[in-house]
Design a protein around this motif. Structure first.
Motif, PDB file in Angstrom:
ATOM      1  N   SER A  19       0.854  -1.191   0.000  1.00  0.00           N
ATOM      2  CA  SER A  19       0.000   0.000   0.000  1.00  0.00           C
ATOM      3  C   SER A  19       0.883   1.231   0.000  1.00  0.00           C
ATOM      4  O   SER A  19       1.884   1.296   0.718  1.00  0.00           O
ATOM      5  CB  SER A  19      -0.904   0.012   1.236  1.00  0.00           C
ATOM      6  OG  SER A  19      -1.786  -1.084   1.203  1.00  0.00           O
ATOM      7  N   GLY A  20       0.520   2.203  -0.832  1.00  0.00           N
ATOM      8  CA  GLY A  20       1.293   3.436  -0.903  1.00  0.00           C
ATOM      9  C   GLY A  20       0.402   4.604  -1.217  1.00  0.00           C
ATOM     10  O   GLY A  20      -0.831   4.477  -1.276  1.00  0.00           O
ATOM     11  N   ALA A  21       1.019   5.751  -1.443  1.00  0.00           N
ATOM     12  CA  ALA A  21       0.265   6.974  -1.724  1.00  0.00           C
ATOM     13  C   ALA A  21      -0.568   6.849  -2.997  1.00  0.00           C
ATOM     14  O   ALA A  21      -1.618   7.482  -3.127  1.00  0.00           O
ATOM     15  CB  ALA A  21       1.232   8.151  -1.845  1.00  0.00           C
ATOM     16  N   SER A  25      -0.251  -2.008  -4.784  1.00  0.00           N
ATOM     17  CA  SER A  25       0.545  -2.540  -5.885  1.00  0.00           C
ATOM     18  C   SER A  25       0.978  -3.959  -5.551  1.00  0.00           C
ATOM     19  O   SER A  25       1.021  -4.363  -4.391  1.00  0.00           O
ATOM     20  CB  SER A  25       1.773  -1.665  -6.149  1.00  0.00           C
ATOM     21  OG  SER A  25       2.594  -1.602  -5.000  1.00  0.00           O
ATOM     22  N   VAL A  26       1.295  -4.710  -6.597  1.00  0.00           N
ATOM     23  CA  VAL A  26       1.776  -6.085  -6.468  1.00  0.00           C
ATOM     24  C   VAL A  26       3.279  -6.078  -6.725  1.00  0.00           C
ATOM     25  O   VAL A  26       3.741  -5.542  -7.738  1.00  0.00           O
ATOM     26  CB  VAL A  26       1.076  -7.025  -7.464  1.00  0.00           C
ATOM     27  CG1 VAL A  26       1.622  -8.445  -7.336  1.00  0.00           C
ATOM     28  CG2 VAL A  26      -0.432  -7.006  -7.258  1.00  0.00           C
ATOM     29  N   SER A  27       4.031  -6.672  -5.806  1.00  0.00           N
ATOM     30  CA  SER A  27       5.482  -6.752  -5.938  1.00  0.00           C
ATOM     31  C   SER A  27       5.898  -8.205  -6.130  1.00  0.00           C
ATOM     32  O   SER A  27       5.582  -9.063  -5.315  1.00  0.00           O
ATOM     33  CB  SER A  27       6.162  -6.180  -4.690  1.00  0.00           C
ATOM     34  OG  SER A  27       7.548  -6.486  -4.693  1.00  0.00           O
ATOM     35  N   VAL A  28       6.592  -8.471  -7.228  1.00  0.00           N
ATOM     36  CA  VAL A  28       7.130  -9.790  -7.537  1.00  0.00           C
ATOM     37  C   VAL A  28       8.637  -9.726  -7.313  1.00  0.00           C
ATOM     38  O   VAL A  28       9.313  -8.865  -7.881  1.00  0.00           O
ATOM     39  CB  VAL A  28       6.813 -10.175  -8.992  1.00  0.00           C
ATOM     40  CG1 VAL A  28       7.483 -11.485  -9.373  1.00  0.00           C
ATOM     41  CG2 VAL A  28       5.306 -10.252  -9.206  1.00  0.00           C
ATOM     42  N   GLN A  29       9.156 -10.627  -6.477  1.00  0.00           N
ATOM     43  CA  GLN A  29      10.567 -10.552  -6.102  1.00  0.00           C
ATOM     44  C   GLN A  29      11.287 -11.862  -6.408  1.00  0.00           C
ATOM     45  O   GLN A  29      10.759 -12.947  -6.145  1.00  0.00           O
ATOM     46  CB  GLN A  29      10.685 -10.246  -4.612  1.00  0.00           C
ATOM     47  CG  GLN A  29      10.002  -8.955  -4.196  1.00  0.00           C
ATOM     48  CD  GLN A  29       9.497  -8.992  -2.767  1.00  0.00           C
ATOM     49  OE1 GLN A  29      10.030  -9.713  -1.934  1.00  0.00           O
ATOM     50  NE2 GLN A  29       8.468  -8.212  -2.486  1.00  0.00           N
ATOM     51  N   VAL A  30      12.489 -11.735  -6.964  1.00  0.00           N
ATOM     52  CA  VAL A  30      13.355 -12.880  -7.230  1.00  0.00           C
ATOM     53  C   VAL A  30      14.745 -12.535  -6.710  1.00  0.00           C
ATOM     54  O   VAL A  30      15.254 -11.437  -6.962  1.00  0.00           O
ATOM     55  CB  VAL A  30      13.431 -13.213  -8.734  1.00  0.00           C
ATOM     56  CG1 VAL A  30      14.309 -14.438  -8.962  1.00  0.00           C
ATOM     57  CG2 VAL A  30      12.051 -13.437  -9.324  1.00  0.00           C
ATOM     58  N   ARG A  31      15.342 -13.478  -5.972  1.00  0.00           N
ATOM     59  CA  ARG A  31      16.705 -13.254  -5.460  1.00  0.00           C
ATOM     60  C   ARG A  31      17.567 -14.472  -5.814  1.00  0.00           C
ATOM     61  O   ARG A  31      17.123 -15.621  -5.673  1.00  0.00           O
ATOM     62  CB  ARG A  31      16.687 -13.058  -3.944  1.00  0.00           C
ATOM     63  CG  ARG A  31      18.074 -12.753  -3.364  1.00  0.00           C
ATOM     64  CD  ARG A  31      18.029 -12.502  -1.866  1.00  0.00           C
ATOM     65  NE  ARG A  31      17.746 -13.718  -1.124  1.00  0.00           N
ATOM     66  CZ  ARG A  31      16.662 -13.926  -0.373  1.00  0.00           C
ATOM     67  NH1 ARG A  31      15.734 -12.976  -0.278  1.00  0.00           N
ATOM     68  NH2 ARG A  31      16.499 -15.049   0.279  1.00  0.00           N
ATOM     69  N   GLU A 112      18.957  -9.023  -6.429  1.00  0.00           N
ATOM     70  CA  GLU A 112      17.561  -8.952  -5.999  1.00  0.00           C
ATOM     71  C   GLU A 112      16.791  -8.152  -7.042  1.00  0.00           C
ATOM     72  O   GLU A 112      17.145  -7.011  -7.337  1.00  0.00           O
ATOM     73  CB  GLU A 112      17.434  -8.285  -4.636  1.00  0.00           C
ATOM     74  CG  GLU A 112      18.069  -9.083  -3.515  1.00  0.00           C
ATOM     75  CD  GLU A 112      17.887  -8.422  -2.162  1.00  0.00           C
ATOM     76  OE1 GLU A 112      17.660  -7.184  -2.119  1.00  0.00           O
ATOM     77  OE2 GLU A 112      17.983  -9.125  -1.149  1.00  0.00           O
ATOM     78  N   LEU A 113      15.768  -8.767  -7.608  1.00  0.00           N
ATOM     79  CA  LEU A 113      14.929  -8.114  -8.605  1.00  0.00           C
ATOM     80  C   LEU A 113      13.539  -7.937  -8.025  1.00  0.00           C
ATOM     81  O   LEU A 113      12.975  -8.870  -7.452  1.00  0.00           O
ATOM     82  CB  LEU A 113      14.879  -8.960  -9.881  1.00  0.00           C
ATOM     83  CG  LEU A 113      14.079  -8.381 -11.055  1.00  0.00           C
ATOM     84  CD1 LEU A 113      14.728  -8.782 -12.368  1.00  0.00           C
ATOM     85  CD2 LEU A 113      12.618  -8.831 -11.042  1.00  0.00           C
ATOM     86  N   ASP A 114      12.999  -6.738  -8.157  1.00  0.00           N
ATOM     87  CA  ASP A 114      11.673  -6.411  -7.643  1.00  0.00           C
ATOM     88  C   ASP A 114      10.882  -5.750  -8.776  1.00  0.00           C
ATOM     89  O   ASP A 114      11.254  -4.686  -9.253  1.00  0.00           O
ATOM     90  CB  ASP A 114      11.816  -5.457  -6.452  1.00  0.00           C
ATOM     91  CG  ASP A 114      10.504  -5.206  -5.725  1.00  0.00           C
ATOM     92  OD1 ASP A 114       9.443  -5.190  -6.376  1.00  0.00           O
ATOM     93  OD2 ASP A 114      10.534  -5.015  -4.505  1.00  0.00           O
ATOM     94  N   HIS A 115       9.826  -6.425  -9.225  1.00  0.00           N
ATOM     95  CA  HIS A 115       8.962  -5.889 -10.286  1.00  0.00           C
ATOM     96  C   HIS A 115       7.628  -5.536  -9.650  1.00  0.00           C
ATOM     97  O   HIS A 115       6.919  -6.414  -9.162  1.00  0.00           O
ATOM     98  CB  HIS A 115       8.777  -6.932 -11.388  1.00  0.00           C
ATOM     99  CG  HIS A 115       8.071  -6.404 -12.594  1.00  0.00           C
ATOM    100  ND1 HIS A 115       7.955  -7.119 -13.767  1.00  0.00           N
ATOM    101  CD2 HIS A 115       7.419  -5.217 -12.838  1.00  0.00           C
ATOM    102  CE1 HIS A 115       7.279  -6.407 -14.654  1.00  0.00           C
ATOM    103  NE2 HIS A 115       6.935  -5.256 -14.112  1.00  0.00           N
ATOM    104  N   THR A 116       7.295  -4.253  -9.649  1.00  0.00           N
ATOM    105  CA  THR A 116       6.095  -3.760  -8.977  1.00  0.00           C
ATOM    106  C   THR A 116       5.160  -3.109  -9.992  1.00  0.00           C
ATOM    107  O   THR A 116       5.591  -2.292 -10.806  1.00  0.00           O
ATOM    108  CB  THR A 116       6.477  -2.728  -7.890  1.00  0.00           C
ATOM    109  OG1 THR A 116       7.394  -3.339  -6.975  1.00  0.00           O
ATOM    110  CG2 THR A 116       5.248  -2.273  -7.121  1.00  0.00           C
ATOM    111  N   VAL A 117       3.889  -3.506  -9.924  1.00  0.00           N
ATOM    112  CA  VAL A 117       2.865  -2.908 -10.779  1.00  0.00           C
ATOM    113  C   VAL A 117       1.634  -2.591  -9.938  1.00  0.00           C
ATOM    114  O   VAL A 117       1.384  -3.257  -8.928  1.00  0.00           O
ATOM    115  CB  VAL A 117       2.466  -3.834 -11.955  1.00  0.00           C
ATOM    116  CG1 VAL A 117       3.656  -4.106 -12.850  1.00  0.00           C
ATOM    117  CG2 VAL A 117       1.860  -5.124 -11.457  1.00  0.00           C
TER     118      VAL A 117
END
Length: 201
Positions: A19-21, A25-31, A112-117
């Protein structure tokens, strides 16, 4: 030959609802950790000549304010570029943000990859399945490249099998997060299979 079990196990995956301003959003993370120096990994991520060897042909300038184009796929803007630790770009849409962070771990490098939409763009948290398997393929390809292995064609039986396993793992990740309904998951898995394993019967 791809060691699918080893490649799947080499990456850690997560999904979050943030949750943000600007809303949710959905965050997909790969490390993943690579047995390579941070400067080498950074160069492999940002040098067009090297990118084409493990990812896809990419044109543009990797500097703040620059633009890039992945051949036949997404384009975007470079928002942050802090060699050799941080690359943040838009990817396909101005609200689709990809951030790649690199950190040294002895002689190895942690990526660390973070894809946020926005949630509205993803449809639901199950939308992680629309991009997660693709990023799995990318971090696998980078690992093989950094290890001196040959690249494998994206439509090869090996890659399709890897993608099928990746979809299954991402389904489990989303299910474990408890942020999507069964119906949303079924629809997202079907869409992911159509996208990432189109030649499988």
């Amino acid at each position: 030959m791809i060691d699918i079990v080893q490649q799947i196990a080499a990456a850690h995956r997560a999904v979050e609802l943030r949750s943000g301003a600007d809303g949710e959003s959905v965050s997909v993370q790969v490390r993943r950790t690579y047995d390579a120096a941070i400067e080498n990994v950074w160069n492999a991520l940002t040098d067009p000549d090297r990118l084409r060897r493990w990812f896809m042909p990419v044109s543009g300038e990797f500097r703040v304010g620059g633009r890039f184009q992945v051949e036949g796929m997404a384009s975007g803007d470079i928002l942050d570029c802090d060699p050799p630790k941080l690359l943040r770009v838009t990817y396909g849409h101005e609200t689709s943000l990809v951030e790649v962070r690199l950190a040294e771990n002895g002689e190895a490098t942690v990526l660390e990859l973070d894809h946020t939409v926005p949630l509205a763009l993803a449809g639901s948290v199950a939308g992680a399945l629309y991009v997660g398997p693709g990023w799995d393929g990318a971090v696998m390809g980078l690992g093989r490249y950094l290890s001196g292995m040959d690249t494998v064609a994206a439509n090869s039986p090996e890659v399709l099998e890897f993608s099928a396993h990746s979809i299954s793992v991402w389904e489990s990740v989303v299910r474990a997060a408890g942020l999507a309904t069964d119906e949303e998951l079924v629809d997202a898995v079907a869409a992911a299979k159509a996208q990432f394993t189109p030649d499988e019967s």
